[in-house]
Design a protein around this motif. Structure first.
Motif, PDB file in Angstrom:
ATOM      1  N   TYR A   1      11.397   1.208   8.258  1.00  0.00           N
ATOM      2  CA  TYR A   1      12.863   1.112   8.450  1.00  0.00           C
ATOM      3  C   TYR A   1      12.929   0.611   9.825  1.00  0.00           C
ATOM      4  N   ARG A   2      13.830  -0.475   9.839  1.00  0.00           N
ATOM      5  CA  ARG A   2      14.207  -1.184  11.121  1.00  0.00           C
ATOM      6  C   ARG A   2      12.805  -1.426  11.944  1.00  0.00           C
ATOM      7  N   GLY A   3      11.566  -1.766  11.299  1.00  0.00           N
ATOM      8  CA  GLY A   3      10.671  -2.019  11.904  1.00  0.00           C
ATOM      9  C   GLY A   3       9.640  -0.763  12.419  1.00  0.00           C
ATOM     10  N   ALA A   4      10.159   0.338  12.139  1.00  0.00           N
ATOM     11  CA  ALA A   4       9.503   1.446  12.358  1.00  0.00           C
ATOM     12  C   ALA A   4       8.955   2.293  11.276  1.00  0.00           C
ATOM     13  N   ALA A   5       7.692   2.933  11.501  1.00  0.00           N
ATOM     14  CA  ALA A   5       7.222   3.360  10.177  1.00  0.00           C
ATOM     15  C   ALA A   5       7.979   4.629   9.692  1.00  0.00           C
ATOM     16  N   VAL A   6       8.256   5.076   8.464  1.00  0.00           N
ATOM     17  CA  VAL A   6       8.915   6.120   8.038  1.00  0.00           C
ATOM     18  C   VAL A   6       8.020   6.795   7.013  1.00  0.00           C
ATOM     19  N   ALA A   7       7.729   8.367   7.129  1.00  0.00           N
ATOM     20  CA  ALA A   7       6.939   9.117   6.468  1.00  0.00           C
ATOM     21  C   ALA A   7       7.047   9.196   5.156  1.00  0.00           C
ATOM     22  N   ASP A   8       8.206   9.411   4.555  1.00  0.00           N
ATOM     23  CA  ASP A   8       8.572   9.629   3.274  1.00  0.00           C
ATOM     24  C   ASP A   8       9.925   9.171   2.956  1.00  0.00           C
TER      25      ASP A   8
ATOM     26  N   ASP B   1       0.887  -1.174  -0.122  1.00  0.00           N
ATOM     27  CA  ASP B   1      -0.062   0.051   0.064  1.00  0.00           C
ATOM     28  C   ASP B   1       0.837   1.334   0.093  1.00  0.00           C
ATOM     29  N   GLY B   2       2.391   1.014  -0.146  1.00  0.00           N
ATOM     30  CA  GLY B   2       3.028   2.148  -0.008  1.00  0.00           C
ATOM     31  C   GLY B   2       3.817   2.770   1.140  1.00  0.00           C
ATOM     32  N   ARG B   3       3.322   2.141   2.303  1.00  0.00           N
ATOM     33  CA  ARG B   3       3.892   2.304   3.600  1.00  0.00           C
ATOM     34  C   ARG B   3       5.464   1.948   3.645  1.00  0.00           C
TER      35      ARG B   3
ATOM     36  N   LEU C   1       7.048   2.421  -7.140  1.00  0.00           N
ATOM     37  CA  LEU C   1       8.529   1.731  -7.000  1.00  0.00           C
ATOM     38  C   LEU C   1       9.382   2.805  -7.625  1.00  0.00           C
ATOM     39  N   ILE C   2       8.931   3.390  -8.811  1.00  0.00           N
ATOM     40  CA  ILE C   2       9.904   4.242  -9.648  1.00  0.00           C
ATOM     41  C   ILE C   2       9.895   5.655  -8.873  1.00  0.00           C
ATOM     42  N   ARG C   3       8.683   5.869  -8.669  1.00  0.00           N
ATOM     43  CA  ARG C   3       8.755   7.367  -7.782  1.00  0.00           C
ATOM     44  C   ARG C   3       9.651   7.406  -6.535  1.00  0.00           C
ATOM     45  N   LEU C   4       9.503   6.123  -5.933  1.00  0.00           N
ATOM     46  CA  LEU C   4      10.275   5.931  -4.685  1.00  0.00           C
ATOM     47  C   LEU C   4      11.681   5.897  -4.690  1.00  0.00           C
ATOM     48  N   GLY C   5      12.039   5.510  -5.795  1.00  0.00           N
ATOM     49  CA  GLY C   5      13.522   5.448  -6.312  1.00  0.00           C
ATOM     50  C   GLY C   5      13.882   6.927  -6.713  1.00  0.00           C
ATOM     51  N   GLU C   6      13.108   7.512  -7.488  1.00  0.00           N
ATOM     52  CA  GLU C   6      13.285   9.124  -7.836  1.00  0.00           C
ATOM     53  C   GLU C   6      13.592   9.828  -6.767  1.00  0.00           C
ATOM     54  N   ALA C   7      12.466   9.672  -5.722  1.00  0.00           N
ATOM     55  CA  ALA C   7      12.428  10.599  -4.406  1.00  0.00           C
ATOM     56  C   ALA C   7      13.895  10.133  -3.699  1.00  0.00           C
TER      57      ALA C   7
ATOM     58  N   ALA D   1       5.890  -7.531  -3.531  1.00  0.00           N
ATOM     59  CA  ALA D   1       5.531  -7.750  -5.055  1.00  0.00           C
ATOM     60  C   ALA D   1       4.169  -7.135  -5.550  1.00  0.00           C
ATOM     61  N   ALA D   2       3.150  -7.046  -4.560  1.00  0.00           N
ATOM     62  CA  ALA D   2       2.172  -6.125  -4.895  1.00  0.00           C
ATOM     63  C   ALA D   2       2.171  -4.596  -5.076  1.00  0.00           C
ATOM     64  N   LEU D   3       3.317  -4.091  -4.931  1.00  0.00           N
ATOM     65  CA  LEU D   3       3.674  -2.709  -5.321  1.00  0.00           C
ATOM     66  C   LEU D   3       3.690  -2.343  -6.612  1.00  0.00           C
TER      67      LEU D   3
END
Length: 124
Positions: free
Chosen positions: A66-73, A61-63, A100-106, A93-95
């Protein structure tokens, strides 16, 4: 008396066989079977191992985690870890691929020099 001719070696035949073998192996190496339409390239749900502790986990779902803790962006992740040469991400796999491409660019915009995706085969 007839002069005896030296017997010729069949080198031409040997060269022809080697050449044909070369052509065969070149053709066989370039042909690849088509990918199966039902093939799933990334699967993280059924892993027996764990993601590397320094990897950013991306849920379907895009969440981000990192190390078990939620990260905003991506920017918050890069602020937490500092400038990194290589950032590893473990996507579900369902992402969707565009996410995924937008996350890599960010991540690149936030300071990552290289973004590497960790898949099931790449985990220890």
């Amino acid at each position: 008396m007839k002069a005896e001719r030296p017997r010729r070696e069949p080198t031409i035949a040997l060269i022809n066989i080697v050449f044909l073998m070369l052509i065969f192996f070149m053709a066989a190496a370039t042909l690849a079977p088509p990918l199966d339409g039902a093939l799933k390239l990334v699967r993280t749900a059924d892993l027996e191992g764990r993601a590397p502790t320094d990897a950013l986990v991306v849920h379907a779902d895009g969440r981000l985690a990192y190390r078990g803790a939620a990260v905003a962006d991506a920017a918050a992740y890069m602020a937490q870890v500092g400038p990194e040469e290589i950032v590893r991400i473990v996507p579900d796999a369902a992402l969707p691929a565009p996410d995924l491409i937008r996350l890599g660019e960010a991540l690149r915009r936030a300071g990552a020099r290289r973004v590497v995706m960790v898949t099931e085969r790449g985990l220890p």
